[in-house]
Design a protein around this motif. Structure first.
Motif, PDB file in Angstrom:
ATOM      1  N   UNK A 128      -5.336   1.659  -5.411  1.00 41.62           N
ATOM      2  CA  UNK A 128      -6.230   2.150  -6.479  1.00 41.62           C
ATOM      3  C   UNK A 128      -7.240   2.636  -6.816  1.00 41.62           C
ATOM      4  N   UNK A 129      -7.585   3.552  -7.434  1.00 40.85           N
ATOM      5  CA  UNK A 129      -8.984   4.360  -7.682  1.00 40.85           C
ATOM      6  C   UNK A 129      -9.777   3.456  -7.997  1.00 40.85           C
ATOM      7  N   UNK A 130     -10.583   3.469  -7.605  1.00 44.19           N
ATOM      8  CA  UNK A 130     -12.065   2.572  -7.848  1.00 44.19           C
ATOM      9  C   UNK A 130     -11.669   1.048  -6.895  1.00 44.19           C
ATOM     10  N   UNK A 131     -11.094   1.796  -5.634  1.00 48.64           N
ATOM     11  CA  UNK A 131     -10.733  -0.022  -5.009  1.00 48.64           C
ATOM     12  C   UNK A 131     -11.622   0.019  -3.992  1.00 48.64           C
ATOM     13  N   UNK A 132     -12.666  -1.309  -4.416  1.00 50.34           N
ATOM     14  CA  UNK A 132     -13.209  -1.420  -3.386  1.00 50.34           C
ATOM     15  C   UNK A 132     -12.845  -2.589  -2.007  1.00 50.34           C
ATOM     16  N   UNK A 133     -13.237  -2.028  -1.422  1.00 51.06           N
ATOM     17  CA  UNK A 133     -12.418  -2.522  -0.035  1.00 51.06           C
ATOM     18  C   UNK A 133     -12.583  -1.716   1.229  1.00 51.06           C
ATOM     19  N   UNK A 134     -11.060  -2.372   2.216  1.00 51.88           N
ATOM     20  CA  UNK A 134     -11.470  -2.308   3.709  1.00 51.88           C
ATOM     21  C   UNK A 134     -10.933  -0.471   3.628  1.00 51.88           C
ATOM     22  N   UNK A 135     -10.148  -0.333   2.699  1.00 52.69           N
ATOM     23  CA  UNK A 135      -9.371   0.318   2.501  1.00 52.69           C
ATOM     24  C   UNK A 135      -9.604   2.192   1.112  1.00 52.69           C
ATOM     25  N   UNK A 136     -10.533   2.937   1.882  1.00 53.06           N
ATOM     26  CA  UNK A 136      -9.955   4.113   0.281  1.00 53.06           C
ATOM     27  C   UNK A 136      -8.962   4.869  -0.322  1.00 53.06           C
ATOM     28  N   UNK A 137      -9.294   4.881  -1.630  1.00 51.04           N
ATOM     29  CA  UNK A 137      -8.966   5.527  -2.004  1.00 51.04           C
ATOM     30  C   UNK A 137      -8.295   6.591  -2.413  1.00 51.04           C
ATOM     31  N   UNK A 138      -8.969   7.839  -1.645  1.00 48.27           N
ATOM     32  CA  UNK A 138      -8.494   9.251  -0.556  1.00 48.27           C
ATOM     33  C   UNK A 138      -8.993   9.276   0.310  1.00 48.27           C
ATOM     34  N   UNK A 139      -8.146   9.966   1.203  1.00 44.73           N
ATOM     35  CA  UNK A 139      -8.652  10.680   2.178  1.00 44.73           C
ATOM     36  C   UNK A 139      -7.828  11.098   2.558  1.00 44.73           C
ATOM     37  N   UNK A 140      -7.503  11.571   4.629  1.00 45.04           N
ATOM     38  CA  UNK A 140      -6.381  12.903   4.880  1.00 45.04           C
ATOM     39  C   UNK A 140      -5.347  11.753   5.493  1.00 45.04           C
ATOM     40  N   UNK A 141      -3.629  12.373   5.127  1.00 47.88           N
ATOM     41  CA  UNK A 141      -2.711  11.754   5.712  1.00 47.88           C
ATOM     42  C   UNK A 141      -3.183  12.144   7.528  1.00 47.88           C
ATOM     43  N   UNK A 142      -2.183  10.362   7.499  1.00 49.90           N
ATOM     44  CA  UNK A 142      -1.822  10.504   9.276  1.00 49.90           C
ATOM     45  C   UNK A 142      -0.046  10.477   9.354  1.00 49.90           C
ATOM     46  N   UNK A 143       0.712   9.785   9.144  1.00 44.62           N
ATOM     47  CA  UNK A 143       2.031   9.680   9.490  1.00 44.62           C
ATOM     48  C   UNK A 143       2.498  10.782   8.483  1.00 44.62           C
ATOM     49  N   UNK A 144       2.237  12.328   7.252  1.00 45.93           N
ATOM     50  CA  UNK A 144       2.792  12.856   6.834  1.00 45.93           C
ATOM     51  C   UNK A 144       1.450  14.126   7.119  1.00 45.93           C
ATOM     52  N   UNK A 145       0.605  13.924   7.323  1.00 49.68           N
ATOM     53  CA  UNK A 145       0.403  15.157   7.592  1.00 49.68           C
ATOM     54  C   UNK A 145       1.420  16.495   7.732  1.00 49.68           C
ATOM     55  N   UNK A 146       0.637  16.857   7.369  1.00 47.38           N
ATOM     56  CA  UNK A 146       1.692  18.348   6.636  1.00 47.38           C
ATOM     57  C   UNK A 146       3.028  18.111   6.722  1.00 47.38           C
ATOM     58  N   UNK A 147       3.838  17.022   6.672  1.00 45.04           N
ATOM     59  CA  UNK A 147       5.308  16.431   6.512  1.00 45.04           C
ATOM     60  C   UNK A 147       5.488  15.592   5.722  1.00 45.04           C
ATOM     61  N   UNK A 148       4.756  15.874   4.135  1.00 45.11           N
ATOM     62  CA  UNK A 148       5.339  14.790   3.333  1.00 45.11           C
ATOM     63  C   UNK A 148       5.813  16.108   2.664  1.00 45.11           C
ATOM     64  N   UNK A 149       6.880  14.690   1.684  1.00 45.23           N
ATOM     65  CA  UNK A 149       8.539  15.294   0.637  1.00 45.23           C
ATOM     66  C   UNK A 149       8.843  14.444  -0.115  1.00 45.23           C
ATOM     67  N   UNK A 150       7.443  13.452  -0.481  1.00 48.60           N
ATOM     68  CA  UNK A 150       7.950  12.548  -1.640  1.00 48.60           C
ATOM     69  C   UNK A 150       6.267  12.283  -1.658  1.00 48.60           C
ATOM     70  N   UNK A 151       6.607  10.941  -3.127  1.00 48.22           N
ATOM     71  CA  UNK A 151       5.436   9.805  -3.563  1.00 48.22           C
ATOM     72  C   UNK A 151       6.151   9.118  -4.412  1.00 48.22           C
ATOM     73  N   UNK A 152       5.499   8.079  -4.748  1.00 47.55           N
ATOM     74  CA  UNK A 152       5.607   7.141  -5.489  1.00 47.55           C
ATOM     75  C   UNK A 152       4.375   6.363  -5.242  1.00 47.55           C
ATOM     76  N   UNK A 153       4.654   5.801  -6.582  1.00 49.49           N
ATOM     77  CA  UNK A 153       3.726   4.574  -7.450  1.00 49.49           C
ATOM     78  C   UNK A 153       3.569   3.684  -7.148  1.00 49.49           C
ATOM     79  N   UNK A 154       2.936   2.394  -6.997  1.00 51.10           N
ATOM     80  CA  UNK A 154       4.025   1.066  -7.185  1.00 51.10           C
ATOM     81  C   UNK A 154       2.417   0.313  -7.658  1.00 51.10           C
ATOM     82  N   UNK A 155       2.824   0.048  -8.819  1.00 49.04           N
ATOM     83  CA  UNK A 155       2.281  -1.046  -9.659  1.00 49.04           C
ATOM     84  C   UNK A 155       1.479  -2.186  -8.719  1.00 49.04           C
ATOM     85  N   UNK A 156       0.394  -2.728  -9.212  1.00 48.39           N
ATOM     86  CA  UNK A 156      -0.189  -3.481  -8.790  1.00 48.39           C
ATOM     87  C   UNK A 156       0.182  -5.114 -10.004  1.00 48.39           C
ATOM     88  N   UNK A 157       0.325  -6.301  -8.908  1.00 45.75           N
ATOM     89  CA  UNK A 157       0.825  -7.739  -9.907  1.00 45.75           C
ATOM     90  C   UNK A 157       1.820  -7.824 -10.578  1.00 45.75           C
TER      91      UNK A 157
END
Length: 157
Positions: A128-157
């Motif tokens: 999620x936006x503003x997450x402070x930890x080992x992962x950023x909330x923005x960046x390059x795609x890896x597994x889906x780089x130029x091969x993206x077809x859908x997205x889904x939000x997963x609510x926390x908690x």
């Protein structure tokens, strides 16, 4: 009277500084310097045509099972695909499906970008936006780089 006036001015200055510090910025800025336009109610995801959240951007709200059909713009002739729309940048007008290189998660949820339509196949997730930890909330795609077809939000908690 002079003392009262000086005290009043000092108080007003402190109040003004307090509101200045507390007020949110007018517009957040992505790493490439573009202003954020995807943050509506904390639900947006920004898909970018180029790596490093650059190039043309498409803001999408909610879950999308197939970028080839923009259900919000359907007419009697059908539904157009999602397209990049940031004026004057690389990728403007191109379809989002199989053309995203990076993502910026403006939402309060985890966003997963999937290889296949209907949320199938390999995926890339961004916290999620503003997450402070080992992962950023923005960046390059890896597994889906130029091969993206859908997205889904997963609510926390």
């Amino acid at each position: 009277m002079k003392r009262l006036k000086a005290l009043l001015m000092a108080t007003m200055t402190i109040i003004g500084l307090t509101f200045t510090v507390m007020a949110p910025s007018a517009a957040a800025v992505t790493p490439d310097g573009t202003q954020v336009a995807c943050g509506r109610s904390g639900y947006g995801v920004g898909l970018y045509f180029n790596s490093d959240v650059s190039g043309s951007k498409r803001c999408i709200y909610g879950n999308v099972s197939n970028y080839a059909y923009n259900g919000t713009l359907c007419t009697s002739q059908g539904c157009p695909p999602y397209r990049y729309e940031l004026d004057g940048r690389n990728g403007e007008g191109q379809t989002v499906k199989n053309n995203a290189a990076s993502v910026y998660n403006y939402s309060g949820d985890v966003i997963s970008i999937f290889f296949g339509s209907g949320w199938t196949g390999p995926w890339d997730s961004f916290p999620y936006y503003g997450y402070v930890g080992s992962a950023l909330w923005y960046g390059n795609l890896h597994s889906t780089y130029n091969e993206n077809a859908s997205h889904r939000r997963t609510a926390l908690g």
